[in-house]
Write a protein that holds these residues in place. Structure first.
Motif, PDB file in Angstrom:
ATOM      1  N   THR A   1     -23.675   1.878  98.944  1.00  0.00           N
ATOM      2  CA  THR A   1     -24.407   0.946  99.797  1.00  0.00           C
ATOM      3  C   THR A   1     -25.544   1.677 100.496  1.00  0.00           C
ATOM      4  O   THR A   1     -26.678   1.205 100.528  1.00  0.00           O
ATOM      5  N   PHE A   2     -25.235   2.855 101.039  1.00  0.00           N
ATOM      6  CA  PHE A   2     -26.251   3.632 101.739  1.00  0.00           C
ATOM      7  C   PHE A   2     -27.361   4.058 100.769  1.00  0.00           C
ATOM      8  O   PHE A   2     -28.545   3.979 101.090  1.00  0.00           O
ATOM      9  N   ARG A   3     -26.975   4.475  99.569  1.00  0.00           N
ATOM     10  CA  ARG A   3     -27.968   4.873  98.568  1.00  0.00           C
ATOM     11  C   ARG A   3     -28.892   3.694  98.250  1.00  0.00           C
ATOM     12  O   ARG A   3     -30.110   3.849  98.147  1.00  0.00           O
ATOM     13  N   ALA A   4     -28.324   2.499  98.140  1.00  0.00           N
ATOM     14  CA  ALA A   4     -29.126   1.299  97.854  1.00  0.00           C
ATOM     15  C   ALA A   4     -30.068   0.984  99.016  1.00  0.00           C
ATOM     16  O   ALA A   4     -31.212   0.585  98.809  1.00  0.00           O
TER      17      ALA A   4
ATOM     18  N   TYR B   1     -24.294  13.144 103.647  1.00  0.00           N
ATOM     19  CA  TYR B   1     -23.956  13.092 105.075  1.00  0.00           C
ATOM     20  C   TYR B   1     -22.967  11.946 105.317  1.00  0.00           C
ATOM     21  O   TYR B   1     -21.953  12.122 105.991  1.00  0.00           O
ATOM     22  N   VAL B   2     -23.252  10.783 104.755  1.00  0.00           N
ATOM     23  CA  VAL B   2     -22.358   9.633 104.902  1.00  0.00           C
ATOM     24  C   VAL B   2     -21.009   9.938 104.263  1.00  0.00           C
ATOM     25  O   VAL B   2     -19.949   9.663 104.855  1.00  0.00           O
ATOM     26  N   GLU B   3     -21.010  10.516 103.077  1.00  0.00           N
ATOM     27  CA  GLU B   3     -19.751  10.869 102.410  1.00  0.00           C
ATOM     28  C   GLU B   3     -18.947  11.863 103.249  1.00  0.00           C
ATOM     29  O   GLU B   3     -17.717  11.745 103.356  1.00  0.00           O
TER      30      GLU B   3
ATOM     31  N   ALA C   1     -18.890  -5.475 104.280  1.00  0.00           N
ATOM     32  CA  ALA C   1     -18.656  -4.796 103.005  1.00  0.00           C
ATOM     33  C   ALA C   1     -19.634  -5.335 101.975  1.00  0.00           C
ATOM     34  O   ALA C   1     -19.532  -6.481 101.557  1.00  0.00           O
ATOM     35  N   LEU C   2     -20.619  -4.522 101.611  1.00  0.00           N
ATOM     36  CA  LEU C   2     -21.601  -4.926 100.612  1.00  0.00           C
ATOM     37  C   LEU C   2     -21.214  -4.436  99.220  1.00  0.00           C
ATOM     38  O   LEU C   2     -21.522  -5.065  98.230  1.00  0.00           O
ATOM     39  N   ASP C   3     -20.584  -3.298  99.155  1.00  0.00           N
ATOM     40  CA  ASP C   3     -20.126  -2.692  97.905  1.00  0.00           C
ATOM     41  C   ASP C   3     -18.758  -2.088  98.166  1.00  0.00           C
ATOM     42  O   ASP C   3     -18.353  -1.898  99.307  1.00  0.00           O
ATOM     43  N   ASP C   4     -18.069  -1.740  97.084  1.00  0.00           N
ATOM     44  CA  ASP C   4     -16.786  -1.063  97.235  1.00  0.00           C
ATOM     45  C   ASP C   4     -16.956   0.352  97.770  1.00  0.00           C
ATOM     46  O   ASP C   4     -16.068   0.892  98.398  1.00  0.00           O
ATOM     47  N   ASP C   5     -18.102   0.951  97.528  1.00  0.00           N
ATOM     48  CA  ASP C   5     -18.365   2.332  97.911  1.00  0.00           C
ATOM     49  C   ASP C   5     -19.462   2.378  98.971  1.00  0.00           C
ATOM     50  O   ASP C   5     -20.627   2.106  98.672  1.00  0.00           O
TER      51      ASP C   5
END
Length: 192
Positions: free
Chosen positions: A178-181, A92-94, A170-174
């Protein structure tokens, strides 16, 4: 970046939709004008109305396409019930980040022809795909489906909206990672 080629006796409907998506991405929904889109496609100012009737018709077509794209994206989630809901959230985020113009239009019902049957069918297909992530959970882990669905949707939609508006650090480049984490940290009891 090369300019979008002008319409020349091809698919005018698609040319108008593509031009509208480009305008929405750069300037937002409020900047949409059928007259401007006709100018961009190098057709008469009345030509877009043959396909969309009015601005709401154009936006309804964009929302319908968006819901169809979202449903297809969600339906491609893994079938492993333990991870399906989590991965649906990531997808969904992607989707939102990959289709920001569609995403912006889809959730503004006041701009759309809500009674449009194609829109209703596309929304139902996307909703059915979202519900499947809850319904496919093992019986012992299946929470109240309505509440769980609302919680999962709110989390994914909120994250995507905040990311698109530039409000998240920005926590990660992707952002999808980030959402998965975030989901791996189980911020809500409604997620498996």
């Amino acid at each position: 970046m090369a300019a979008t080629p002008a319409y020349h006796h091809g698919d005018l409907r698609r040319a108008i939709l593509c031009a509208a998506l480009k305008v929405i991405r750069s300037d937002g929904v409020a900047a949409i004008s059928l007259r401007d889109l006709a100018r961009r496609a190098e057709v008469s100012h009345a030509a877009p109305a043959h396909h969309f009737r009015d601005k709401a018709g154009l936006l309804t077509a964009i929302a319908t396409e968006g819901y169809e794209l979202l449903a297809t994206t969600l339906e491609s989630s893994p079938t492993d019930a333990t991870h399906q809901l989590r991965e649906m959230g990531v997808r969904y985020v992607e989707f939102a980040l990959g289709h920001p113009a569609h995403f912006e239009v889809m959730f503004q019902p006041q701009l759309l022809h809500g009674e449009d049957p194609e829109l209703a069918a596309a929304k139902e297909r996307a909703a059915r795909a979202l519900r499947s992530g809850i319904e496919d959970l093992p019986a012992g882990r299946r929470p109240d489906a309505r509440r769980a669905g609302l919680a999962a949707w709110s989390l994914a939609h909120g994250f995507a909206t905040l990311q698109l508006s530039g409000s998240l650090p920005a926590l990660d480049d992707d952002p999808a990672e980030t959402f998965r984490a975030i989901l791996a940290d189980r911020p809500t009891t409604y997620l498996p």
